[in-house]
Motif scaffolding. Structure first.
Motif, PDB file in Angstrom:
ATOM      1  N   ASN A 376       6.049 -23.843 -45.598  1.00 42.22           N
ATOM      2  CA  ASN A 376       6.997 -24.681 -46.320  1.00 42.22           C
ATOM      3  C   ASN A 376       8.417 -24.158 -46.174  1.00 42.22           C
ATOM      4  OD1 ASN A 376       7.403 -25.693 -49.826  1.00 42.22           O
ATOM      5  ND2 ASN A 376       8.074 -26.677 -47.949  1.00 42.22           N
ATOM      6  N   ALA A 377       8.593 -22.829 -46.272  1.00 39.36           N
ATOM      7  CA  ALA A 377       9.921 -22.233 -46.134  1.00 39.36           C
ATOM      8  C   ALA A 377      10.515 -22.523 -44.759  1.00 39.36           C
ATOM      9  CB  ALA A 377       9.844 -20.725 -46.369  1.00 39.36           C
ATOM     10  N   ALA A 378       9.696 -22.362 -43.723  1.00 43.75           N
ATOM     11  CA  ALA A 378      10.160 -22.629 -42.363  1.00 43.75           C
ATOM     12  C   ALA A 378      10.516 -24.100 -42.192  1.00 43.75           C
ATOM     13  CB  ALA A 378       9.097 -22.225 -41.354  1.00 43.75           C
ATOM     14  N   GLU A 379       9.715 -24.981 -42.785  1.00 43.90           N
ATOM     15  CA  GLU A 379       9.977 -26.419 -42.686  1.00 43.90           C
ATOM     16  C   GLU A 379      11.275 -26.793 -43.385  1.00 43.90           C
ATOM     17  OE1 GLU A 379      10.567 -30.170 -44.217  1.00 43.90           O
ATOM     18  OE2 GLU A 379       9.615 -28.716 -45.556  1.00 43.90           O
ATOM     19  N   ILE A 380      11.516 -26.254 -44.584  1.00 45.13           N
ATOM     20  CA  ILE A 380      12.754 -26.543 -45.305  1.00 45.13           C
ATOM     21  C   ILE A 380      13.965 -26.132 -44.470  1.00 45.13           C
ATOM     22  CG2 ILE A 380      14.153 -25.918 -47.320  1.00 45.13           C
ATOM     23  CD1 ILE A 380      11.494 -25.536 -48.862  1.00 45.13           C
ATOM     24  N   ALA A 381      13.895 -24.933 -43.915  1.00 39.83           N
ATOM     25  CA  ALA A 381      15.020 -24.419 -43.139  1.00 39.83           C
ATOM     26  C   ALA A 381      15.300 -25.279 -41.907  1.00 39.83           C
ATOM     27  CB  ALA A 381      14.740 -22.976 -42.723  1.00 39.83           C
ATOM     28  N   MET A 382      14.245 -25.656 -41.189  1.00 43.74           N
ATOM     29  CA  MET A 382      14.432 -26.474 -39.995  1.00 43.74           C
ATOM     30  C   MET A 382      14.888 -27.882 -40.349  1.00 43.74           C
ATOM     31  SD  MET A 382      14.282 -26.781 -36.701  1.00 43.74           S
ATOM     32  CE  MET A 382      13.221 -25.527 -35.976  1.00 43.74           C
ATOM     33  N   GLU A 383      14.312 -28.448 -41.388  1.00 43.92           N
ATOM     34  CA  GLU A 383      14.640 -29.822 -41.762  1.00 43.92           C
ATOM     35  C   GLU A 383      16.128 -30.004 -42.010  1.00 43.92           C
ATOM     36  OE1 GLU A 383      13.766 -32.828 -45.522  1.00 43.92           O
ATOM     37  OE2 GLU A 383      12.314 -31.251 -45.046  1.00 43.92           O
ATOM     38  N   HIS A 384      16.748 -28.996 -42.599  1.00 42.79           N
ATOM     39  CA  HIS A 384      18.149 -29.140 -42.968  1.00 42.79           C
ATOM     40  C   HIS A 384      19.098 -28.672 -41.871  1.00 42.79           C
ATOM     41  CE1 HIS A 384      17.123 -30.700 -46.831  1.00 42.79           C
ATOM     42  NE2 HIS A 384      16.211 -29.761 -46.934  1.00 42.79           N
ATOM     43  N   HIS A 426       3.779 -29.940 -49.794  1.00 41.74           N
ATOM     44  CA  HIS A 426       5.037 -30.634 -49.536  1.00 41.74           C
ATOM     45  C   HIS A 426       4.782 -31.847 -48.647  1.00 41.74           C
ATOM     46  CE1 HIS A 426       5.469 -28.427 -45.572  1.00 41.74           C
ATOM     47  NE2 HIS A 426       4.636 -27.640 -46.219  1.00 41.74           N
ATOM     48  N   VAL A 427       5.754 -32.741 -48.607  1.00 48.69           N
ATOM     49  CA  VAL A 427       5.572 -34.027 -47.925  1.00 48.69           C
ATOM     50  C   VAL A 427       5.684 -33.893 -46.408  1.00 48.69           C
ATOM     51  CG1 VAL A 427       6.503 -36.364 -47.648  1.00 48.69           C
ATOM     52  CG2 VAL A 427       6.355 -35.336 -49.938  1.00 48.69           C
ATOM     53  N   VAL A 428       6.721 -33.182 -45.945  1.00 48.39           N
ATOM     54  CA  VAL A 428       6.987 -33.051 -44.514  1.00 48.39           C
ATOM     55  C   VAL A 428       6.406 -31.730 -44.018  1.00 48.39           C
ATOM     56  CG1 VAL A 428       8.763 -32.969 -42.723  1.00 48.39           C
ATOM     57  CG2 VAL A 428       9.106 -34.403 -44.755  1.00 48.39           C
ATOM     58  N   SER A 429       5.533 -31.786 -43.046  1.00 48.91           N
ATOM     59  CA  SER A 429       4.936 -30.558 -42.511  1.00 48.91           C
ATOM     60  C   SER A 429       5.867 -29.910 -41.494  1.00 48.91           C
ATOM     61  CB  SER A 429       3.597 -30.867 -41.842  1.00 48.91           C
ATOM     62  OG  SER A 429       3.803 -31.603 -40.634  1.00 48.91           O
ATOM     63  N   LEU A 430       5.629 -28.622 -41.221  1.00 46.72           N
ATOM     64  CA  LEU A 430       6.406 -27.926 -40.198  1.00 46.72           C
ATOM     65  C   LEU A 430       6.192 -28.570 -38.834  1.00 46.72           C
ATOM     66  CD1 LEU A 430       8.243 -25.639 -39.283  1.00 46.72           C
ATOM     67  CD2 LEU A 430       6.236 -24.128 -39.197  1.00 46.72           C
TER      68      LEU A 430
END
Length: 463
Positions: A376-384, A426-430
């Protein structure tokens, strides 16, 4: 095909200012020179030319690509050479030429004109392409010709070779996407770093991977310390002043004042985080010794967040740094296989976005996060970072690259902390955000992908 790439390859010790435009071309030039020797052609070579295509041609001068090519042809290796021996290697040739000993042996006179810039020509294999030709005394055609692609992070591929493939048989825990990585963690009751370590040990042995990680962190730490101490103005003509030393002095003063007055509420941890990142990227911009993580343009994020962990997280230790780096490498492997870490291919989302995701996941891991919180942390960072363009002013890895690393370091810490407040759901996966990054890179106009033909690169000059 497994996605796993060793941390010892992803975190390669080299020189600035660019992994794709400096380290990769140097390795390609050295590889070409070595092939000439292996094929028995070296003694007959009297001239060598090199054409830099696409992004290499567009921003090669600002990234020191011609210097790297000359140094590589002479046999220098980015992880072993003195950076001072690379800087100016091409400009010293002059119009009349100077002797270059190809592969350290065969004397050949090279001029600056022997390296040509072809920014409007883009080869289909990759936006970063370079073609070498070796000529004999009276030959109308080259006696040898090869094209290489600098595919990001210092990795290279020779035209005609099959795309790089990890050795599945040597990976006891292979995975090709984040879903498979999470499944392995569930099946074996381990975390990302444990999966990575199992694969690393199979490749390098226990002592080999431990020694390799220690060397990587030592080089990162030395880069931070040198950057925090070195004053001056960065080369290239923009007049960018090194800021890390002044920030360090002010923060040391603030910390002394806080020690004298325990009631002070000022928290300098985020400002130190910024200082660490500035230090690394100013070193990179000066052509100094840096560690590709996963590229040079994004090299400040992993060291900065790692130093933040060491300095501000209670209980931080050397074992934690190892887990941090292995977790980051596991995440980088996913991005490299399923999207790109090349700014010329995917824009800065592929460089800074990838590094931010790596650092966020790594920090989440050492803060006690579960595999799903790490993902989730990696996904948040990449998403933004989706859609982030690569538009270096004057073709230099300075503006906006240096500050961008500092801000992305903060984003990585925020992403890790935010993920820890959830249970990993979370909704969006890595996997989804990595695929979105790949698609966004394909849709992104070429002028926003490390060509200095759009964005800040043109507007700063015009203003």
């Amino acid at each position: 095909m497994t996605a796993f790439v060793s941390a010892l390859d992803l975190f390669s010790i080299g020189i600035g200012p660019s992994s794709s435009h400096t380290v990769g071309p140097m390795r390609a030039a050295r590889a070409f020179a070595e092939r000439l020797g292996a094929d028995g052609l070296l003694e007959g070579v009297t001239r060598i030319t090199c054409s830099l295509y696409g992004s290499l041609g567009a921003t090669g001068l600002g990234h020191g690509t011609p210097d790297a090519v000359v140094a590589g042809l002479a046999g220098l290796k980015p992880d072993e050479c003195d950076p001072a021996d690379v800087r100016g290697a091409w400009s010293r040739l002059g119009a009349d030429g100077d002797e270059v000993r190809i592969a350290g042996r065969q004397p050949v006179t090279m001029t600056q004109a022997d390296i040509s810039l072809e920014p409007r020509t883009r080869l289909p294999g990759h936006p970063n392409a370079l073609t070498f030709q070796a000529w004999g005394e009276a030959d109308a055609l080259p006696i040898a010709e090869e094209t290489y692609y600098s595919i990001g992070g210092g990795f290279i591929r020779r035209d005609g070779d099959a795309p790089e493939q990890s050795e599945v048989r040597r990976h006891p825990l292979p995975y090709s996407n984040a879903a498979e990585l999470l499944a392995l963690c569930d099946e074996h009751g381990v975390s990302f770093c444990d999966v990575a370590r199992s694969n690393e040990v199979a490749m390098h042995g226990e002592q080999g991977i431990d020694a390799g990680l220690d060397a990587i962190w030592a080089a990162m730490s030395e880069c931070v310390q040198h950057g925090l101490a070195t004053e001056g103005t960065l080369p290239g003509g923009l007049g960018v002043k090194r800021r890390a030393p002044e920030v360090r002095r002010r923060l040391e003063e603030y910390d002394r004042e806080r020690s004298a007055d325990p009631s002070s509420l000022r928290d300098t941890s985020t400002e130190w985080l910024h200082a660490f990142a500035l230090a690394v990227n100013e070193e990179n911009a000066s052509g100094g010794r840096v560690v590709t993580a996963p590229t040079n343009g994004a090299a400040g994020i992993i060291p900065a967040v790692g130093h933040y962990y060491q300095r501000f997280v209670p209980g931080a230790d050397a074992a934690g740094i190892g887990r941090y780096l292995l977790t980051a490498a596991a995440i980088a492997s996913l991005v490299k296989k399923n999207a790109s870490i090349s700014g010329a291919e995917g824009g800065c989302q592929a460089e800074v976005g990838s590094a931010c995701a790596m650092a966020a996941g790594g920090l989440c891991a050492v803060l006690g996060g579960t595999p799903r919180q790490i993902e989730n942390a990696a996904e948040i960072a990449m998403e933004h970072h989706l859609g982030l363009t690569c538009d270096p002013v004057a073709g230099l890895v300075q503006v906006p690259c240096i500050e961008r690393n500092a801000i992305a370091s903060s984003t990585a810490v925020s992403a890790a902390r935010l993920a820890l407040h959830g249970d990993g759901t979370h909704v969006v996966s890595l996997d989804t955000v990595i695929e979105t990054m790949r698609q966004t890179g394909l849709d992104m106009m070429t002028k926003y992908k490390e060509t200095s033909e759009g964005g800040l690169a043109v507007n700063v000059i015009e203003c």
